[in-house]
Design an enzyme around this catalytic site. Structure first.
Site, PDB file in Angstrom:
ATOM      1  N   HIS A  94       0.827  -1.212   0.000  1.00  0.00           N
ATOM      2  CA  HIS A  94       0.000   0.000   0.000  1.00  0.00           C
ATOM      3  C   HIS A  94       0.861   1.262   0.000  1.00  0.00           C
ATOM      4  O   HIS A  94       0.445   2.294   0.519  1.00  0.00           O
ATOM      5  CB  HIS A  94      -0.941   0.052   1.204  1.00  0.00           C
ATOM      6  CG  HIS A  94      -1.706  -1.207   1.442  1.00  0.00           C
ATOM      7  ND1 HIS A  94      -2.967  -1.421   0.944  1.00  0.00           N
ATOM      8  CD2 HIS A  94      -1.365  -2.338   2.112  1.00  0.00           C
ATOM      9  CE1 HIS A  94      -3.387  -2.625   1.320  1.00  0.00           C
ATOM     10  NE2 HIS A  94      -2.428  -3.203   2.014  1.00  0.00           N
ATOM     11  N   SER A 106      15.411  21.073 -17.296  1.00  0.00           N
ATOM     12  CA  SER A 106      14.225  21.880 -17.554  1.00  0.00           C
ATOM     13  C   SER A 106      14.676  23.175 -18.220  1.00  0.00           C
ATOM     14  O   SER A 106      15.765  23.667 -17.968  1.00  0.00           O
ATOM     15  CB  SER A 106      13.527  22.172 -16.222  1.00  0.00           C
ATOM     16  OG  SER A 106      12.891  23.431 -16.265  1.00  0.00           O
ATOM     17  N   LYS A 109      16.770  21.473 -12.169  1.00  0.00           N
ATOM     18  CA  LYS A 109      16.054  20.219 -12.419  1.00  0.00           C
ATOM     19  C   LYS A 109      16.891  19.155 -13.135  1.00  0.00           C
ATOM     20  O   LYS A 109      17.584  19.440 -14.104  1.00  0.00           O
ATOM     21  CB  LYS A 109      14.801  20.491 -13.264  1.00  0.00           C
ATOM     22  CG  LYS A 109      13.713  21.270 -12.578  1.00  0.00           C
ATOM     23  CD  LYS A 109      13.195  20.622 -11.282  1.00  0.00           C
ATOM     24  CE  LYS A 109      12.379  19.397 -11.527  1.00  0.00           C
ATOM     25  NZ  LYS A 109      11.112  19.692 -12.194  1.00  0.00           N
ATOM     26  N   GLU A 164       9.941   8.218 -17.289  1.00  0.00           N
ATOM     27  CA  GLU A 164       8.571   8.696 -17.514  1.00  0.00           C
ATOM     28  C   GLU A 164       8.056   8.232 -18.877  1.00  0.00           C
ATOM     29  O   GLU A 164       6.885   7.868 -19.028  1.00  0.00           O
ATOM     30  CB  GLU A 164       8.515  10.222 -17.433  1.00  0.00           C
ATOM     31  CG  GLU A 164       8.693  10.728 -16.013  1.00  0.00           C
ATOM     32  CD  GLU A 164       8.878  12.238 -15.978  1.00  0.00           C
ATOM     33  OE1 GLU A 164       8.026  12.915 -15.414  1.00  0.00           O
ATOM     34  OE2 GLU A 164       9.877  12.731 -16.527  1.00  0.00           O
TER      35      GLU A 164
END
Ligand code: ARG
Length: 462
Positions: free
Chosen positions: A157, A278, A284, A291
């Site tokens: 969980h 970025s 970043k 992804e």
């Protein structure tokens, strides 16, 4: 140029819009090599049954090889007027050999030709994907050695659950990709059946030798029923499903590693070559590759959906709808192949931030289950032990300490018979060492499994 299939029955040429709408050569050109192999095998068989002389069959074979090379080198241009790769090749043969070229299509139809080429293409693709899966398994296996005794928290969980050896965690992925490989191997059996010779739908009155063609093309057997095999794309759907499972596994893995690489988790240091920056936030370092591995699973799942809907409700046997199977499957194969190749590299090159993980192994009461099982081993019924440890955890939580920081008196307050040995099962290291069951994270068990996979993956067998 009018296609050879646009025969004498037509009074009018095909409408230009229709030509564009119905062509498939823009994507089935990937079948070229298999189409040539299939045609050569067919020509040799036609010789064996006396339709072609040896010389004719050899002439056809050598011309087909030249055509293949010219198409590959793009000196021979493919034309949508000839619909598909099969017609383009056949027309080139006719242009060069005249009537001899016109004999090649004896005893076959494009329906069985397309299906046979596709089966050969899928067979190759499966072998390639299997190799990529093997590389991913090997990458995880090398991590098992690298991270051998290191302990990490396992979650259920998404909440801290129990401590496990990192190697145990990596072995879990080896198992998943193993199932993917077995699924592909099973599917390959149903792919590797020769459909050539079923002709359009009913077979042929030419006494062809189907066994011979199948053997030449490396098929394990010959399809039994010409109507069935003309309509059959199960092998495409099954492959698409096997690919979807791989994409699902990759996507779930990528998701986890994205989370693990956040500052909040800080479990992983991803290799910078696999991250991007970025355009506005200078600090970043984004996990874009992960992804996209997660994101590209969407198209693989979508392709499976496309294929399922495509085949649903088609009456027997061949219907032109089936031409649409190729873009979907080709895309899934390409996508999964790319994702697997990148995954293997990232799995090898990512580092566990050991200090960060270790620092926090003491939080989350990862040893609570171990304490409960200690009580059970001493004779306390499970439900009672669960309750007792729960109350100890609550007590520790309130004081913001670890279980091992509680005093013996506090332990005795839930079970008067407890003594100092209780501390032997507390802490993640003791907890891990207490495991004994088959398939668990017990160090000896993990070692045994790593050894098993090292042997098994020393060759590329699945
Ligand atoms: N280009 C078609 C395909 O890929 C071949 C069509 C074969 N048969 C036909 N009767 N049109 O499926």
């Amino acid at each position: 140029m009018e296609s050879p299939s646009h025969g004498g029955v037509f009074n009018k040429p095909t409408d230009k819009l229709v030509v564009k709408f119905t062509e498939s050569v823009s994507f089935d050109r990937h079948l070229l090599a298999h189409d040539i192999d299939g045609s050569i095998a067919h020509a040799e068989m036609l010789h064996s049954i006396g339709v072609l002389t040896q010389e004719e069959s050899e002439q056809i074979a050598s011309e087909l090889l030249k055509i293949r090379q010219e198409i590959e080198e793009e000196t021979l241009k493919l034309s949508i007027d000839l619909e598909d790769i099969h017609m383009n090749v056949e027309q080139a043969l006719i242009d060069r050999l005249g009537d001899l070229g016109r004999k090649l299509h004896t005893g076959r139809s494009r329906n069985d030709q397309v299906s046979t080429d596709m089966r050969m293409w899928v067979r190759n693709a499966i072998d390639h994907i299997d190799k990529c899966l093997y590389d991913v398994q090997r990458a995880f296996l090398s991590r098992c050695t690298k991270d051998a005794d290191f302990i990490i928290p396992a979650y259920t969980h998404m909440q801290r659950a129990q401590p496990v050896l990192a190697a145990h965690y990596w072995l879990a992925f080896i198992e998943k990709f193993h199932r993917d490989r077995r699924r592909l191997a099973s599917c390959r059996k149903r792919v590797n059946i020769c459909s050539l010779g079923s002709a359009a739908v009913a077979g042929t009155s030419i006494p062809i030798d189907r066994e011979m063609v199948a053997a030449k093309l490396g098929f394990e057997s010959v399809a039994r029923n010409s109507v069935d095999v003309s309509s059959d794309r199960d092998f495409v759907l099954e492959t698409a499903f096997a690919l979807t499972m791989i994409a699902e596994h990759l996507s779930a893995w990528a998701e986890e590693w994205i989370i693990w690489s956040t500052a909040e988790f800080n479990f992983l240091k991803l290799p910078e070559e696999f991250c991007t920056g970025s355009s506005i936030m200078p600090q970043k370092i984004n996990p874009d590759v992960l992804e996209l591995i997660r994101g590209k699973s969407a198209r693989v799942i979508g392709n499976l959906q496309t294929l399922l809907v495509l085949m649903k409700g088609l009456p027997l046997a061949y219907n032109r709808d089936m031409q649409e199977d190729k873009p979907a499957l080709f895309d899934s194969v390409r996508t999964v192949k790319d994702c697997l190749s990148l995954a293997a590299l990232m799995i090898e090159q990512t580092e566990l931030r050991r200090e960060q993980i270790q620092k926090r192994l003491d939080t989350g009461y990862l040893d609570a289950t171990s304490l409960m099982e200690f009580l059970i081993r001493r004779g306390t019924p499970q439900r009672q032990a669960h309750h007792a440890v729960g109350s100890l955890v609550r007590r520790a939580m309130d004081q913001q300490v670890r279980l091992e920081d509680l005093t013996l008196e506090e332990f005795k307050s839930v079970d008067a018979s407890l003594d100092y040995t209780v501390y032997n099962v507390l802490g993640v290291k003791n907890a891990v060492e207490a495991f004994v069951s088959y398939g668990s994270t017990a160090p000896a068990e993990v070692q045994r499994q790593v050894k098993f996979w090292k042997e098994r993956l020393s060759s590329s067998q699945s």
